[in-house]
Design a protein around this motif. Structure first.
Motif, PDB file in Angstrom:
ATOM      1  N   THR A 185       0.837  -1.204   0.000  1.00 27.38           N
ATOM      2  CA  THR A 185       0.000   0.000   0.000  1.00 27.38           C
ATOM      3  C   THR A 185       0.868   1.249   0.000  1.00 27.38           C
ATOM      4  N   ALA A 186       0.218   2.383  -0.156  1.00 25.99           N
ATOM      5  CA  ALA A 186       0.912   3.668  -0.131  1.00 25.99           C
ATOM      6  C   ALA A 186       0.730   4.375   1.216  1.00 25.99           C
ATOM      7  N   MET A 187       0.341   3.620   2.248  1.00 25.26           N
ATOM      8  CA  MET A 187       0.141   4.206   3.568  1.00 25.26           C
ATOM      9  C   MET A 187       1.458   4.711   4.127  1.00 25.26           C
ATOM     10  N   THR A 188       1.396   5.782   4.911  1.00 28.01           N
ATOM     11  CA  THR A 188       2.594   6.293   5.574  1.00 28.01           C
ATOM     12  C   THR A 188       2.960   5.360   6.729  1.00 28.01           C
ATOM     13  N   ALA A 189       4.198   5.491   7.201  1.00 28.48           N
ATOM     14  CA  ALA A 189       4.661   4.636   8.296  1.00 28.48           C
ATOM     15  C   ALA A 189       3.808   4.825   9.549  1.00 28.48           C
ATOM     16  N   SER A 190       3.415   6.052   9.842  1.00 34.42           N
ATOM     17  CA  SER A 190       2.587   6.299  11.030  1.00 34.42           C
ATOM     18  C   SER A 190       1.217   5.665  10.878  1.00 34.42           C
ATOM     19  N   GLN A 191       0.652   5.688   9.677  1.00 34.85           N
ATOM     20  CA  GLN A 191      -0.644   5.052   9.427  1.00 34.85           C
ATOM     21  C   GLN A 191      -0.543   3.536   9.571  1.00 34.85           C
ATOM     22  N   VAL A 192       0.542   2.977   9.059  1.00 31.98           N
ATOM     23  CA  VAL A 192       0.754   1.529   9.167  1.00 31.98           C
ATOM     24  C   VAL A 192       0.885   1.121  10.630  1.00 31.98           C
ATOM     25  N   ALA A 193       1.628   1.901  11.396  1.00 27.54           N
ATOM     26  CA  ALA A 193       1.837   1.582  12.815  1.00 27.54           C
ATOM     27  C   ALA A 193       0.509   1.495  13.554  1.00 27.54           C
ATOM     28  N   LEU A 194      -0.360   2.465  13.339  1.00 29.63           N
ATOM     29  CA  LEU A 194      -1.663   2.464  14.012  1.00 29.63           C
ATOM     30  C   LEU A 194      -2.538   1.317  13.524  1.00 29.63           C
ATOM     31  N   ALA A 195      -2.503   1.046  12.216  1.00 27.30           N
ATOM     32  CA  ALA A 195      -3.330  -0.028  11.654  1.00 27.30           C
ATOM     33  C   ALA A 195      -2.895  -1.398  12.148  1.00 27.30           C
ATOM     34  N   ALA A 196      -1.616  -1.539  12.487  1.00 28.61           N
ATOM     35  CA  ALA A 196      -1.094  -2.823  12.956  1.00 28.61           C
ATOM     36  C   ALA A 196      -1.109  -2.946  14.474  1.00 28.61           C
ATOM     37  N   GLY A 197      -1.549  -1.893  15.165  1.00 24.20           N
ATOM     38  CA  GLY A 197      -1.686  -1.977  16.618  1.00 24.20           C
ATOM     39  C   GLY A 197      -0.480  -1.559  17.420  1.00 24.20           C
ATOM     40  N   PHE A 198       0.497  -0.908  16.788  1.00 21.50           N
ATOM     41  CA  PHE A 198       1.659  -0.423  17.528  1.00 21.50           C
ATOM     42  C   PHE A 198       1.343   0.930  18.163  1.00 21.50           C
ATOM     43  N   ALA A 199       2.047   1.244  19.244  1.00 23.29           N
ATOM     44  CA  ALA A 199       1.784   2.498  19.953  1.00 23.29           C
ATOM     45  C   ALA A 199       2.101   3.698  19.079  1.00 23.29           C
ATOM     46  N   HIS A 200       3.176   3.607  18.306  1.00 23.22           N
ATOM     47  CA  HIS A 200       3.558   4.686  17.409  1.00 23.22           C
ATOM     48  C   HIS A 200       4.591   4.154  16.417  1.00 23.22           C
ATOM     49  N   GLN A 201       5.041   5.020  15.528  1.00 17.02           N
ATOM     50  CA  GLN A 201       5.945   4.618  14.458  1.00 17.02           C
ATOM     51  C   GLN A 201       7.262   4.066  14.991  1.00 17.02           C
ATOM     52  N   SER A 202       7.810   4.691  16.016  1.00 14.65           N
ATOM     53  CA  SER A 202       9.082   4.225  16.579  1.00 14.65           C
ATOM     54  C   SER A 202       8.949   2.837  17.199  1.00 14.65           C
ATOM     55  N   HIS A 203       7.807   2.600  17.844  1.00 15.30           N
ATOM     56  CA  HIS A 203       7.538   1.287  18.423  1.00 15.30           C
ATOM     57  C   HIS A 203       7.538   0.227  17.332  1.00 15.30           C
ATOM     58  N   MET A 204       6.878   0.510  16.219  1.00 12.65           N
ATOM     59  CA  MET A 204       6.844  -0.432  15.104  1.00 12.65           C
ATOM     60  C   MET A 204       8.241  -0.661  14.547  1.00 12.65           C
ATOM     61  N   ALA A 205       9.003   0.399  14.388  1.00 13.48           N
ATOM     62  CA  ALA A 205      10.338   0.287  13.808  1.00 13.48           C
ATOM     63  C   ALA A 205      11.254  -0.572  14.672  1.00 13.48           C
ATOM     64  N   SER A 206      11.244  -0.342  15.982  1.00 20.41           N
ATOM     65  CA  SER A 206      12.121  -1.116  16.877  1.00 20.41           C
ATOM     66  C   SER A 206      11.715  -2.578  16.924  1.00 20.41           C
ATOM     67  N   THR A 207      10.408  -2.853  16.892  1.00 15.23           N
ATOM     68  CA  THR A 207       9.932  -4.235  16.930  1.00 15.23           C
ATOM     69  C   THR A 207      10.271  -4.962  15.631  1.00 15.23           C
ATOM     70  N   MET A 208      10.105  -4.288  14.488  1.00 17.01           N
ATOM     71  CA  MET A 208      10.403  -4.910  13.201  1.00 17.01           C
ATOM     72  C   MET A 208      11.905  -5.171  13.066  1.00 17.01           C
ATOM     73  N   ARG A 209      12.708  -4.237  13.550  1.00 19.86           N
ATOM     74  CA  ARG A 209      14.156  -4.433  13.490  1.00 19.86           C
ATOM     75  C   ARG A 209      14.567  -5.638  14.338  1.00 19.86           C
ATOM     76  N   ARG A 210      13.915  -5.798  15.488  1.00 15.23           N
ATOM     77  CA  ARG A 210      14.260  -6.913  16.374  1.00 15.23           C
ATOM     78  C   ARG A 210      13.838  -8.256  15.788  1.00 15.23           C
ATOM     79  N   LEU A 211      12.664  -8.324  15.168  1.00 15.98           N
ATOM     80  CA  LEU A 211      12.145  -9.597  14.672  1.00 15.98           C
ATOM     81  C   LEU A 211      12.553  -9.907  13.237  1.00 15.98           C
ATOM     82  N   LEU A 212      12.640  -8.872  12.395  1.00 13.99           N
ATOM     83  CA  LEU A 212      12.929  -9.096  10.973  1.00 13.99           C
ATOM     84  C   LEU A 212      14.340  -8.693  10.571  1.00 13.99           C
TER      85      LEU A 212
END
Length: 234
Positions: A185-212
């Motif tokens: 999709t063309a969603m922004t990172a902040s939009q993706v973070a909220l849609a996936a249930g993360f607290a915010h964009q930084s939370h998503m980034a740190s979790t993805m870096r740790r797992l992926l």
């Protein structure tokens, strides 16, 4: 009582017990409180008579499991990123379970969860509920209700069925959902973070870096590089 307090010492103080303390020097103490109702619920779930399960005052207890739960809670409190409520629920339940085990001197439980698993239908209902509500705050009690069982039993049977804790499962599903949104999709990172249930964009980034091992930005760049260029119509 006068004593030397050492790191790892644990005091168990039941609700309603009077007392006071005075420290001779500066110190830091992690104080955890549980509702008595939670202890009663967990005692019943473990097959004990809640009315006869008494938590006695104990000072300078040494217990590796209680200490591990305490360190996990401390780390969560000090983390920059707010934790998922599901993780806090699991820690609270684990703490209650261990306190009941100590109160009952490790007596045998009425029912062992070893080897037991959720039925195919229960697992499907729970995983579908998780998928539908990834963008919401999930609680252990809600998932247990979907499966139609107590929190303590659900927590054990879910791990037996999937090989991981329910919190780990939800985090992995959030990451996979975020990766799909980023690459399709063309969603922004902040939009993706909220849609996936993360607290915010930084939370998503740190979790993805740790797992992926990659960041959302790196995923987006990779998706752009491999996205085919369609020929224009004549």
């Amino acid at each position: 009582m006068r004593r030397v307090q050492k790191p790892g010492d644990i005091d168990i103080i039941p609700a309603g017990v009077d007392g006071s303390r005075e420290d001779d020097a500066d110190c830091r103490i992690l104080r955890l409180s549980l509702y008595p109702s939670l202890l009663r619920e967990v005692a019943e779930e473990l097959g004990h008579d809640a009315g006869k399960t008494e938590l006695l005052p104990r000072l300078q207890v040494r217990d590796t499991r209680l200490e591990a739960i305490g360190w996990a809670i401390k780390a969560d409190l000090e983390a920059d990123t707010p934790s998922d409520p599901l993780y806090v629920d699991l820690l609270a339940n684990a703490l209650a379970v261990r306190l009941i085990e100590i109160a009952t001197a490790g007596s045998a439980l009425a029912e062992s969860h070893s080897g037991l698993q959720l039925s195919a239908r229960q697992l499907r209902l729970v995983t579908e509920f998780i998928e539908t509500n990834l963008d919401q705050k999930l609680h252990l009690a809600d998932l247990a209700a979907v499966a139609g069982m107590s929190v303590t039993r659900f927590k054990a049977l879910f791990r037996n069925s999937t090989g991981i804790s329910v919190h780990q499962y939800v985090i992995r599903r959030r990451v996979e959902h975020a990766r799909s949104l980023i690459t399709t999709t063309a969603m922004t990172a902040s939009q993706v973070a909220l849609a996936a249930g993360f607290a915010h964009q930084s939370h998503m980034a740190s979790t993805m870096r740790r797992l992926l091992g990659v960041t959302p930005g790196e995923l987006a760049r990779q998706a752009k590089e491999f996205r085919p260029i369609l020929p224009r119509s004549a």
